[in-house]
Enzyme design. Sequence first.
Site, short mmCIF file in Angstrom:
data_model
loop_
_atom_site.label_atom_id
_atom_site.label_comp_id
_atom_site.label_asym_id
_atom_site.label_seq_id
_atom_site.Cartn_x
_atom_site.Cartn_y
_atom_site.Cartn_z
CG HIS B 142 -1.64 1.29 1.42
ND1 HIS B 142 -2.63 1.74 0.57
CD2 HIS B 142 -1.49 2.28 2.36
CE1 HIS B 142 -3.07 2.93 0.98
NE2 HIS B 142 -2.39 3.28 2.06
CD GLU B 208 -6.77 4.54 3.51
OE1 GLU B 208 -5.97 5.02 2.67
OE2 GLU B 208 -6.60 4.66 4.72
#
Lengths: 426, 426
Positions: B142, B208
């Site tokens: 990420h 997220e």
Amino acid sequence: MPITANDPKRKTWLDTSPDTDFPIQNIPFGVFLTRDDIITIGTRIGDYAIDLGALHQLGYFKEIELTDDIFLQDTLNDFISDGRKTWRLVRNRIADIFDKENPQLRENEDHRKHILFTMDEVEMQLPVQVGDYTDFYSSKEHATNVGTMFRGKENALMPNWLHIPVGYHGRSSSIVPSGINVRRPWGQTMPEGETEPVFGPSKLIDFELEMAFITTDANVLGEPIPVNEAEDHIFGLVLFNDWSARDIQKWEYVPLGPFLAKNFASSISPWIVTLDALQPYKVAGPKPEREQLPYLQYKGKKSYDINLEVYIAPENGQETKVATSNFKYMYWNMSQQLAHHTVNGCNVNSGDMMGSGTISGSTPDSFGSMLELTWRGAKPISLADGSERKFINDNDTVILKGYCKSDDIRIGFGECRTKLLPAIKQ
Amino acid sequence: MPITANDPKRKTWLDTSPDTDFPIQNIPFGVFLTRDDIITIGTRIGDYAIDLGALHQLGYFKEIELTDDIFLQDTLNDFISDGRKTWRLVRNRIADIFDKENPQLRENEDHRKHILFTMDEVEMQLPVQVGDYTDFYSSKEHATNVGTMFRGKENALMPNWLHIPVGYHGRSSSIVPSGINVRRPWGQTMPEGETEPVFGPSKLIDFELEMAFITTDANVLGEPIPVNEAEDHIFGLVLFNDWSARDIQKWEYVPLGPFLAKNFASSISPWIVTLDALQPYKVAGPKPEREQLPYLQYKGKKSYDINLEVYIAPENGQETKVATSNFKYMYWNMSQQLAHHTVNGCNVNSGDMMGSGTISGSTPDSFGSMLELTWRGAKPISLADGSERKFINDNDTVILKGYCKSDDIRIGFGECRTKLLPAIKQ
């Protein structure tokens, strides 16, 4: 509603010094432990701590709608939740009780015994349970100074700075009241010219001269607070020392901001001076250098003329004043900060704390941190005992002071006094 | 102490589906409102919500040292403060009470009426009052993906990333449980090629995919938690959706990190699955690519094999799975995060929440945000109803799911389900 507690002509029957931070026009709120080991909410006039729990139990607030235990608590959060109308009624009533002309308590020795303490008989506590703590970055001089040192003159002030009251979330758990010592933290740093980080006690501990405001339950999730209504939701202010480890900060802060460099401790003065008490010291703020978006445009004066000072006292040494600043230097005011914080619907609760960011003025003696005062250590400061400081040494005590002054009235914050202890052994 | 509640051979007398997330081996903790409008602490087996307040009042925990009102509270904070030994005793006792072989409650219809609810009879609440919320940034994939998009490939992974479990403070007030809708936020953005910011509803709302762990009162201010003791202070985990407004984030995040782009809402699954329940799913983590400082070096396995999934459901439309990831992909584990967070003496309290950061894997279908899945909108995702998404649309529902699986046992987290409502009128 007139704020009669602010009447400059009012005198108290308590014996107070003319230069006290806490005349009868101040009436701040705090939490203390009494000589009988009882936690109570109180106020202060001169060097007297006044037990509001006892006052209420003895019937002095019976005209005001208050729950019985509102002052018998270990934080002000519930009282703050009661809202501005109640804060004003209580503060005005306290001013009446202690007014020179009012014999009700003055002539009642038995009541006085239950209500009055001298400041050396009580131990100040954290005044609120801080739900969320936000720190802004609203002094243009500070942002420019730090930006210059960390990123060079070209990138000193980021492109967003003149448009946004930049802020970030801080750690509430490590906020401590004046008088509680803090420890030099350990952490990772990347020494100049090295390629591997090292672990050890921070070598560059700094204070940050800030003020912080405390909010009430201002809004529900999803609903912004308009800039011109923001002050209705601000209970009051404290002095705020946002302890910082500059070497840890430099290595960790990209890309998500400072973390361990800040969250080892923040210190506050224990008496919350109400926004009502500060009304006579409202002034216009700096003129915007760029047009601000409508949600940040406000009417009237929203800045406050609060003189700020920082002193350093070495162990067994006298205090040296190292900085003189003012809360009015802030480019972004509290109303803009709160409007910005909630414009996305973020909800604010009773007891939340919002730091101003370091408050620096335009002259080198008005900078609000050692980083700026010594320009990263290049220009050490001389203390009264002949020693020099680039940053804060072990066993140094840092003292923040703040006060407003007009004619004969001085409304002060007392002190935020913190000793830096050496790092623990690891 | 053996964790007998985890015994895979154990069966319950409650009627449960074989593919439930909540077999008798799970026994998570949560807070719910009952059909009688009473708030209580409870657990869940299959589709039954179990009132622990009622169980305790009826004497089922009398062998365990517990205060009378420990479960009659609106948060788990006090129970979590009781510490790991107590959590284990209670969890093991619950497993005994609902064990197929135990007639005590099974044969007591009157007691069952007070204790058992079906899930559709209760309304799940936030399980803890979150004192402080910290978000880490611990998935290398990420951090690399986002870094590439925001700062280019050269500066994607910052020099500190392989040395520090990078984290930052988040906002606790806006954490909401699954089922609570959130609003598209307004905010400032700087459109590509412009020189003045604009104000309006965010155009780039993202989820997220994270997990978050909940701590107990782990340490006092000034005292670090060693990495190998960290798990003793972790109560359990939830699914965590760290809602993000990418356009607001891009403009505001320099230099102090994301603020309004994140603090308008974060959503969590309401049942805290204990770290004890997850012990059978411990696995080794990724091998460090750079040597880590001693305070981050740990013994044994500290990662957890938890399958994670993200679904999007348009209004009146069916769910489409858009991502499949795993908690074990995290480069930095929870023990390292907690050791790092406290190495400077920062104090951690009961109910504090620590997010993992977005959990992305190495393949494009394992990315944990729309930003990464659609590569900033360049590769839209097709949903089952034929529509396309670059980011999240108004009235879309985002669902996170998570579960562990071994042999016939599935330990799951249920869902974190949140609908995005349109922006309010301003």
